[in-house]
Design an enzyme around this catalytic site. Sequence first.
Site, PDB file in Angstrom:
ATOM      1  N   SER A   1       0.845  -1.192   0.000  1.00  0.00           N
ATOM      2  CA  SER A   1       0.000   0.000   0.000  1.00  0.00           C
ATOM      3  C   SER A   1       0.890   1.255   0.000  1.00  0.00           C
ATOM      4  CB  SER A   1      -0.934  -0.061   1.217  1.00  0.00           C
ATOM      5  OG  SER A   1      -1.930   0.898   1.142  1.00  0.00           O
TER       6      SER A   1
ATOM      7  N   ARG B   1     -11.943   6.005  10.336  1.00  0.00           N
ATOM      8  CA  ARG B   1     -11.557   4.596  10.343  1.00  0.00           C
ATOM      9  C   ARG B   1     -12.640   3.708   9.739  1.00  0.00           C
ATOM     10  NH1 ARG B   1      -7.155   1.564   9.930  1.00  0.00           N
ATOM     11  NH2 ARG B   1      -7.125  -0.207  11.325  1.00  0.00           N
TER      12      ARG B   1
ATOM     13  N   ASP C   1      -8.885  -6.304  -4.738  1.00  0.00           N
ATOM     14  CA  ASP C   1      -8.490  -5.019  -4.150  1.00  0.00           C
ATOM     15  C   ASP C   1      -9.034  -3.900  -5.040  1.00  0.00           C
ATOM     16  OD1 ASP C   1      -7.247  -2.768  -3.153  1.00  0.00           O
ATOM     17  OD2 ASP C   1      -5.230  -3.626  -3.138  1.00  0.00           O
TER      18      ASP C   1
ATOM     19  N   HIS D   1      -8.107  -5.118  -0.357  1.00  0.00           N
ATOM     20  CA  HIS D   1      -6.808  -4.506  -0.077  1.00  0.00           C
ATOM     21  C   HIS D   1      -6.138  -5.136   1.154  1.00  0.00           C
ATOM     22  CE1 HIS D   1      -3.847  -1.377  -0.481  1.00  0.00           C
ATOM     23  NE2 HIS D   1      -4.046  -0.946   0.744  1.00  0.00           N
ATOM     24  N   ASP D   2      -6.947  -5.518   2.120  1.00  0.00           N
ATOM     25  CA  ASP D   2      -6.442  -6.148   3.340  1.00  0.00           C
ATOM     26  C   ASP D   2      -5.608  -7.397   3.083  1.00  0.00           C
ATOM     27  OD1 ASP D   2      -6.969  -4.707   5.565  1.00  0.00           O
ATOM     28  OD2 ASP D   2      -8.530  -6.024   6.354  1.00  0.00           O
TER      29      ASP D   2
END
Lengths: 375, 375
Positions: A145, A215, A317, A350-351
């Site tokens: 990232s 968040r 992602d 993405h995680d």
Amino acid sequence: MHFADVLPLQSGASIRAYDLSYETYGTLNADRSNAVLICHALNASHHVAGVYLDAQGAVVPKSEGWWDTMIGHGKPVDTDVFFVIGVNNLGSCFGSTGPMQRNPDSGEIYGADFPVVTVQDWVQAQARLLDALGITTLAAVMGGSLGGMQALSWTLQYPERVRHAVVVASAPNLTAENIAFNEVARRAIVTDPDFHGGHYGRHGVLPQRGLRIARMIGHITYLSDDVMNEKFGRQLREVALGHASGYKFSTQDVEFQIESYLRYQGDKFSEYFDANTYLLITRALDYFDPAAEHGGKLTPALARARAKFLLVSFKTDWRFSPARSREIVKALLDNQRDVSYAEIDAPHGHDAFLLDDPRYLGVVRSYFESKVAPC
Amino acid sequence: MHFADVLPLQSGASIRAYDLSYETYGTLNADRSNAVLICHALNASHHVAGVYLDAQGAVVPKSEGWWDTMIGHGKPVDTDVFFVIGVNNLGSCFGSTGPMQRNPDSGEIYGADFPVVTVQDWVQAQARLLDALGITTLAAVMGGSLGGMQALSWTLQYPERVRHAVVVASAPNLTAENIAFNEVARRAIVTDPDFHGGHYGRHGVLPQRGLRIARMIGHITYLSDDVMNEKFGRQLREVALGHASGYKFSTQDVEFQIESYLRYQGDKFSEYFDANTYLLITRALDYFDPAAEHGGKLTPALARARAKFLLVSFKTDWRFSPARSREIVKALLDNQRDVSYAEIDAPHGHDAFLLDDPRYLGVVRSYFESKVAPC
């Protein structure tokens, strides 16, 4: 490590008398050729691997480093072979100098006065840390990232100091949609009445409402639609009796599991993360754009790179999609660079770059074993 | 129109003595067979077509109805042929009874005490309006997004009253990701200190900070990544002199055009939209799920429908993707219903359903001309 010298920043401002928190794992070999620098993303730190022990020598629960699946004894980046360095970036809130510390010039807590830092600035600061550690050349620089952006920037700022760059789930710059999500998160923080223009420290409060919202937005973009549906779907947190639907019919209470999950993530984050750091780091993401000086063309922008590359992306992602990694691959190939590229069909969005996917870890392992390892 | 009778709601609560704002266009024919009901989505109203005139007979600027490209003289839903009805839903804030009005039982402004309303409740209320207008059977019921859910629900609640249902850019229920975006928006509103538990009316304030954030999040999900890149990309609002990058290096000021656009949209919305209405309408979206009573199976859930259907989706709509429309198409075909389906390759994301795309408008026009039009 303390740095007394002034660090000039990309913005024209500068910072003096700053500290960088770092950790190392493994042993630097005699010719100092086995160092691997790990760059972190938004909310991570220098603590990339291993666990902490308490005073009695017992493992502190949940103290695993953020890339502990990747780095350690016998792991893809094997600390029996490599000397791994994790460093907390300037402006972050895990020990390195940032907005929560005092400005040596004024004696006041920096707060909103902390200078804007960029990916380029972080790489400069990391290079000084390597100088201090006596490391001239990195076996590899690696990150996911925003960390991948730093790895890419290393190959442009210090082409002669990097043998390999491992760029995971990253992008050559942010899209308008990426910037948009960052901006909403920042507005949530900045418009929180407890933000006080970024000087909440002087008022003894924290803009936790804003951080929670930031968040929650972030979390949605880290996950794929599919994995969210699989994990949470439309499941209710508790089924209300008395209604066939099981709904409580409330606009403010939690109904669905996904709501409960997001609120929990927001609450947890707002307890430990600094709001000004959130602004700084999302801005560093927005600003990163090596092609900008080359009329938006990535091929000439990457012409300076001399490293060999491994790029990894994840099919689901949608924050930094495979197409963005392929832009980097193409620009490197245009420059006749040595590039390996893997697109992993992981469902986690993405995680995935932080998770324990054997295909992903296998690709990195085999790259480090066959290409990076010192002979 | 005022309704004195109690309306029982899906939650078990009820509402009495309420008003519905509505507009009509065209003329109801002698056998009352040419009525088309238009259902609105989150922030729209009964004003679906045409413009307003001021006291001097001049057109009020920007007073076009929200579906004016679709409905009117010579348009796809031709008001020379059809009698079109636009209605503002219960709980909304454009004239129909909602949280900003007084509860007749207490004399207080409803605020957060306004009962939770669902798609099913809105359809009930719309049916009563049709009763009052002397319309037994609709030539068509039509809507986009949340409006499409109402159209679908009409075919299940009143199968015998609907000849055609036109369901545009919609879904059979929300995914976890859809609910997640709604929840972040709601949290932004509810945690705004000016929200006061939903009774801001009593405090003489408005939770505009929260509404701004909610709208910014919404806007990101209405657009496609592609159209955002095309419209805004990484363009700066103004190029700062003195830096090669053109950046101002600020975490709180606007740098990129996309930021400026989102802030503007948020500001505008917070001036006219009611926060409690936002909560109610997003909850109605969350709750809609006709398959829930059938173990999550859509085919038995749609077995009651008798209408003929046109479904339209847009390729770049990632909020209500074509795959979600295809779920409805499949369940209707499983039930041997008459279904037309068009997937439009428009670049505009979810917003496409409100825009002037000739392929999209052509599909609806030809459906109305060839299938819905009275002989």
